[in-house]
Design an enzyme around this catalytic site. Structure first.
Site, PDB file in Angstrom:
ATOM      1  N   ASP A  64       0.831  -1.205   0.000  1.00 45.85           N
ATOM      2  CA  ASP A  64       0.000   0.000   0.000  1.00 45.85           C
ATOM      3  C   ASP A  64       0.866   1.255   0.000  1.00 45.85           C
ATOM      4  OD1 ASP A  64       0.800  -0.781   2.635  1.00 45.85           O
ATOM      5  OD2 ASP A  64      -0.568   0.701   3.478  1.00 45.85           O
ATOM      6  N   GLU A  65       0.266   2.352  -0.439  1.00 47.36           N
ATOM      7  CA  GLU A  65       0.861   3.681  -0.345  1.00 47.36           C
ATOM      8  C   GLU A  65       2.321   3.709  -0.808  1.00 47.36           C
ATOM      9  OE1 GLU A  65      -0.137   4.642   3.754  1.00 47.36           O
ATOM     10  OE2 GLU A  65      -2.071   5.450   3.127  1.00 47.36           O
ATOM     11  N   VAL A  66       2.524   3.255  -2.032  1.00 45.05           N
ATOM     12  CA  VAL A  66       3.866   3.274  -2.636  1.00 45.05           C
ATOM     13  C   VAL A  66       4.057   4.683  -3.201  1.00 45.05           C
ATOM     14  CG1 VAL A  66       5.437   2.055  -4.180  1.00 45.05           C
ATOM     15  CG2 VAL A  66       3.494   0.836  -3.193  1.00 45.05           C
TER      16      VAL A  66
END
Length: 346
Positions: free
Chosen positions: A140-142
């Site tokens: 997530d949230e790269v």
């Protein structure tokens, strides 16, 4: 399935405390736990630098798994493998694997050493979780994907795109899991998949390799949008999906007291989503309880503070609503006269 998320990247509980709350988790309606180890896992060898000074020992990990088994809680380990790699990439010895040199959040997906690093982490965790049916690989949230110099050059070539770059790394990680551990299914947070067109998703191997976890911690979900997203994922080839709600740690980076009403509404909204999609779509829900927003952030609500909210949310999921009789059950579980006294607002 109803899984309680244990986020160990801030104020991790002692094993003796887990021995006290696991029976409560089970009594309230949970049948599994998602353990996000971060730097609390006892990594060995060339990965030893990842472990915190107060990390659990291998024997403590085994004791946690034993306690979970005693309380009929299925354990799913979580290891970040793409974004939120701060606890790994903060180390000088591994800083060369950052996507952007200044920021330790994102792994550079172009380097072979990056894949070797995360698969080694997975392998060490799996060694202590040999019977795991699912394994969460994060993703997530790269935040800085595509912003590194190598990525910029790669993206200039047709038909390369950020979506292709993202999917290729996800596929590499998940392929390792499937090949090495054929009875273990990778889970993955879905936010990096949401904006990828259906044809690109279905054209990759990711839908055959992973089960995405749709997360939303708000009190007012876009129910129609969620139904459309579920439909898109199913058409793309994903056979099973999961939902993720929040019982704490989602209403402010420095929140100290849990706003129970917000989290209850979040779960009641997810019940509506579940009721609007085909019965064979959602395998379960993960009740997240974040300790920090990231490795370098301040602590938000601690786990003990969030227990009343967890009780409310689990019971609402179990009974399908939060009527007066359910509220009374929660008050009885917690040994309090009134939940209203605990409905703190910041």
């Amino acid at each position: 399935m109803r899984l309680v998320h244990l986020d160990l990247k801030g104020a991790p509980p002692k094993v003796c405390y887990l021995s006290e709350i696991f029976p409560l988790f089970r009594a309230l309606g949970a049948n599994g736990i998602l353990i996000e180890y971060e730097d609390m896992f006892p990594y060995e060898g060339h990965l030893r630098l990842l472990r915190a000074k107060h990390a659990y020992s291998p024997s403590e990990i085994k004791e946690i798994l034993h306690l979970a088994t005693l309380n009929e809680l299925e354990v799913i380990p979580l290891v970040q493998t793409f974004g939120h790699m701060e606890f790994v990439l903060k180390h000088e010895a591994l800083a060369h694997l950052r996507e952007v040199a200044r920021f330790p959040n994102t792994l550079n997906p172009h380097k072979e050493e990056s894949l070797a690093l995360v698969t080694a982490m997975i392998d060490q965790v799996m060694e202590l979780h040999p019977g795991a049916r699912w394994f969460h690989v994060g993703c997530d949230e790269v935040y800085y994907l595509g912003e590194g110099e190598t990525s910029r050059q790669w993206l200039q070539q047709e038909p390369n795109s950020k979506a292709k770059l993202c999917l290729s790394h996800m596929e590499a990680v998940a392929s390792h899991m499937r090949a090495r551990y054929p009875t273990t299914t990778p889970l993955m947070w879905d936010d990096m998949l949401r904006d990828i067109p259906e044809d690109q998703l279905s054209g990759s191997r990711v839908p055959q390799l992973v089960e995405p976890v749709l997360w939303d911690y708000g009190a007012d979900l876009d129910l129609h949008g969620k139904a459309l997203l579920v439909e898109k994922y199913r058409k793309s080839g994903f056979s099973w999906l999961w939902a993720a709600s929040a019982f704490k740690g989602a209403t402010g980076v420095n929140q100290s007291l849990t706003p129970i009403e917000h989290h209850l509404r979040n779960h009641l909204q997810w019940l509506q989503v579940a009721g609007s999609v085909p019965a064979d779509t959602l395998r379960g829900i993960i009740l997240t309880g974040w300790q920090r927003y990231d490795h370098f952030s301040v602590l938000c609500e601690l786990l003990p503070v969030g227990i009343p909210s967890l009780a409310v949310c689990l019971q609402a999921l179990l009974h399908g609503d939060f009527a007066e009789n359910v509220k009374a059950r929660v008050e009885n579980f917690l040994g309090i006269s009134s939940l209203e006294e605990m409905s703190f607002r910041r």
